[in-house]
Design an enzyme around this catalytic site. Structure first.
Site, PDB file in Angstrom:
ATOM      1  N   MET A  44      44.435  39.951  44.375  1.00  0.00           N
ATOM      2  CA  MET A  44      44.814  38.602  44.755  1.00  0.00           C
ATOM      3  C   MET A  44      44.672  37.928  46.233  1.00  0.00           C
ATOM      4  SD  MET A  44      47.671  37.702  41.953  1.00  0.00           S
ATOM      5  CE  MET A  44      48.588  38.909  42.122  1.00  0.00           C
TER       6      MET A  44
ATOM      7  N   ASP B 211      43.233  36.149  28.478  1.00  0.00           N
ATOM      8  CA  ASP B 211      43.009  35.750  29.859  1.00  0.00           C
ATOM      9  C   ASP B 211      41.833  36.048  30.476  1.00  0.00           C
ATOM     10  OD1 ASP B 211      45.894  35.222  30.404  1.00  0.00           O
ATOM     11  OD2 ASP B 211      46.186  37.363  31.113  1.00  0.00           O
TER      12      ASP B 211
ATOM     13  N   LYS C 292      44.380  31.561  33.823  1.00  0.00           N
ATOM     14  CA  LYS C 292      44.860  30.909  35.133  1.00  0.00           C
ATOM     15  C   LYS C 292      43.864  31.076  36.057  1.00  0.00           C
ATOM     16  CE  LYS C 292      49.639  32.008  33.871  1.00  0.00           C
ATOM     17  NZ  LYS C 292      50.433  32.873  34.124  1.00  0.00           N
TER      18      LYS C 292
HETATM   19  N1  SAH Z   1      47.159  43.096  35.800  1.00  0.00           N
HETATM   20  C1  SAH Z   1      45.877  43.132  36.591  1.00  0.00           C
HETATM   21  C2  SAH Z   1      46.188  42.284  37.885  1.00  0.00           C
HETATM   22  C3  SAH Z   1      46.263  40.978  37.497  1.00  0.00           C
HETATM   23  S1  SAH Z   1      46.295  40.015  38.952  1.00  0.00           S
HETATM   24  C4  SAH Z   1      45.791  44.615  36.810  1.00  0.00           C
HETATM   25  O1  SAH Z   1      46.727  45.584  36.377  1.00  0.00           O
HETATM   26  O2  SAH Z   1      44.610  44.996  37.089  1.00  0.00           O
HETATM   27  C5  SAH Z   1      44.574  39.534  39.218  1.00  0.00           C
HETATM   28  C6  SAH Z   1      43.987  40.279  40.429  1.00  0.00           C
HETATM   29  O3  SAH Z   1      43.381  41.694  39.841  1.00  0.00           O
HETATM   30  C7  SAH Z   1      42.694  39.649  40.842  1.00  0.00           C
HETATM   31  O4  SAH Z   1      42.766  38.763  41.769  1.00  0.00           O
HETATM   32  C8  SAH Z   1      41.918  40.769  41.491  1.00  0.00           C
HETATM   33  O5  SAH Z   1      42.558  41.016  42.403  1.00  0.00           O
HETATM   34  C9  SAH Z   1      42.656  41.970  40.423  1.00  0.00           C
HETATM   35  N2  SAH Z   1      41.130  42.143  39.586  1.00  0.00           N
HETATM   36  C10 SAH Z   1      41.761  42.165  38.041  1.00  0.00           C
HETATM   37  N3  SAH Z   1      40.360  42.683  37.419  1.00  0.00           N
HETATM   38  C11 SAH Z   1      39.444  42.767  38.428  1.00  0.00           C
HETATM   39  C12 SAH Z   1      38.198  43.237  38.584  1.00  0.00           C
HETATM   40  N4  SAH Z   1      37.356  43.337  37.101  1.00  0.00           N
HETATM   41  N5  SAH Z   1      37.557  43.264  39.544  1.00  0.00           N
HETATM   42  C13 SAH Z   1      38.181  43.161  40.722  1.00  0.00           C
HETATM   43  N6  SAH Z   1      39.585  42.814  40.825  1.00  0.00           N
HETATM   44  C14 SAH Z   1      40.216  42.695  39.701  1.00  0.00           C
END
Ligand code: SAH
Length: 401
Positions: free
Chosen positions: A332, A195, A217
């Site tokens: 998100m 991803d 995505k």
């Molecule tokens: N499974 C992931 C979340 C997936 S949903 C987790 O546990 O972190 C995707 C969302 O995660 C993004 O829209 C953002 O809100 C957040 N996100 C993931 N990685 C990020 C990063 N490096 N910096 C800021 N937001 C992040």
């Protein structure tokens, strides 16, 4: 509201960086780097160069989705055509990752003539527990640092020979913030299904025989449907291959990990999960913000902002969240932030409640935007760009800018 001293920002530490910086990477900071190729093979080199803070240009007629996402976010420059010799002009380093041996060889030859450094590609001869290494590599191997044993903490599964899937939480994006088990699962896989928010630099450590599949995505952009992702996992595993499904953060936090695990179970494919460091906690933390703090707040809630409070698809009780008194962590939610802020103020959260949006957490481009519910309710600040985690509550005062 409390007799405790008000939060003070704590000095920054490097996010997930190794204690000893790689001298080559120090050399690359701010310098121009060219990557030839935009397919899955180019993701690792791009990830590694971005970590080294190089200014990355990718020349390729088309981009894999995660590279398109990086281009959209302004983290790399895309030259949308085939490689030409003049692309090397002014470059310090080049990575040949076109996916075609002929093109890569030509690029390396041009680089030598032009005096441009060639970035070492995937390390051939990386020890694998089941591979007979070609004799030639026995020599080069002695120049490599010793590799850790693989699979030792994982029970040998009888399904391995029949192919398997492991869902790996990759952490927020730095290769230093994946777990040891997650790293070992990725580096011993035959196929890595990745991803866009996963630690992409890690892919640069894969051997050339490993297949990389990009199923990113992009919000409101290109995407691979979930059914197709499930099919990739199941089909590859059924073909006898060890599949690592590398995701950002934790697989089960807005990661659709359970859907993939169910798809594997229904297909009779062995599937295990390696938990990851979720961005919901680590993004705030990397910006100096604790989601809880004794004397200040006794809990936190993690919410998807994908469906705004006034969206009929939303099943979240924003009134209850507004009154809850716990830290709110919104994922998100960049576009819906103003509507979320208004709903919380209407529910009784003080308009002056501090907020902090942490963007590109754990990447060299990490940024923080500090605000208040009142200001966010007035409109989306242009400085806040995806991906971002927004913290709402008193702890946001700890944010380091
Ligand atoms: N499974 C992931 C979340 C997936 S949903 C987790 O546990 O972190 C995707 C969302 O995660 C993004 O829209 C953002 O809100 C957040 N996100 C993931 N990685 C990020 C990063 N490096 N910096 C800021 N937001 C992040």
């Amino acid at each position: 509201m409390t007799s405790e001293p008000l939060p003070q920002a704590v000095p920054a530490t490097e996010h997930g960086a190794p204690a000893r910086p790689d001298p080559v990477e120090v050399l690359l900071a701010g310098r121009p780097a060219l990557v030839v190729g935009g397919g899955p093979a180019a993701i690792g080199p791009v990830g590694r160069l971005l970590r080294a803070r190089a200014r990355v240009t990718v020349v390729a007629p088309a981009l894999a989705t995660s590279l398109e996402d990086l281009a959209d976010r302004g983290l790399l420059t895309w030259t949308p055509r085939d490689y030409e010799r003049r692309d090397l002009d002014g470059m310090l380093v080049v990575a040949a990752a076109s996916g075609s041996e002929g093109t890569d060889a030509a690029v390396l030859l041009d680089a030598e003539t032009a005096g441009v450094l060639a970035m070492a590609g995937a390390r051939r001869g990386r020890p694998r527990d089941d591979d007979a290494r070609p004799a030639l590599d026995a020599e080069t191997q002695s120049f490599e640092p010793p590799e850790p044993a693989r699979h030792e903490d994982r029970p040998a599964s009888p399904q391995t020979a029949a192919g398997s899937v492991v869902l790996v939480g990759g952490g927020p994006g730095s290769p230093g913030l994946i777990t040891v088990a997650g790293r070992e699962a990725v580096l011993s896989a035959d196929v890595v299904v990745v991803d866009r928010l996963a630690p992409l630099a890690l892919l640069d450590e894969l051997g050339p025989e490993v297949e990389v599949v990009d199923v990113s995505k992009i919000p409101r952009g290109r995407f691979t449907p979930q059914e197709e992702i499930n099919a990739v996992l199941v089909d590859r595993a059924r073909a006898g291959r060890r599949v690592a499904r590398l995701k950002g953060g934790d697989p089960f936090v807005f990661g659709r990990g359970m859907e993939e695990q169910i798809a594997c179970a229904e297909a009779g494919v062995a599937c295990e999960v390696v938990p990851g460091v979720t961005s919901a906690v680590s993004a705030p933390e990397l910006a100096g913000i604790p989601v809880t703090h004794r004397g200040l707040v006794q809990g936190f809630a993690v919410i998807s902002g994908h469906a705004a409070p006034d969206d009929p698809r939303s099943t979240v009780d924003w009134d209850a969240l507004g009154r809850s008194g716990v830290t709110l962590v919104v994922l998100m939610g960049v576009e819906t932030l103003p509507r979320i802020a208004r709903a919380l103020i209407e529910a009784g959260r003080p308009a002056e409640t501090p907020t902090a949006s942490v963007m590109d957490a754990a990447l060299p481009t990490q940024r923080v935007h500090v605000s208040t519910l009142a200001a966010l309710a007035d409109g989306a600040p242009p400085e806040v760009t995806a991906p971002a985690v927004t913290v709402i509550g008193e702890v946001a005062r700890f944010a380091r800018s």
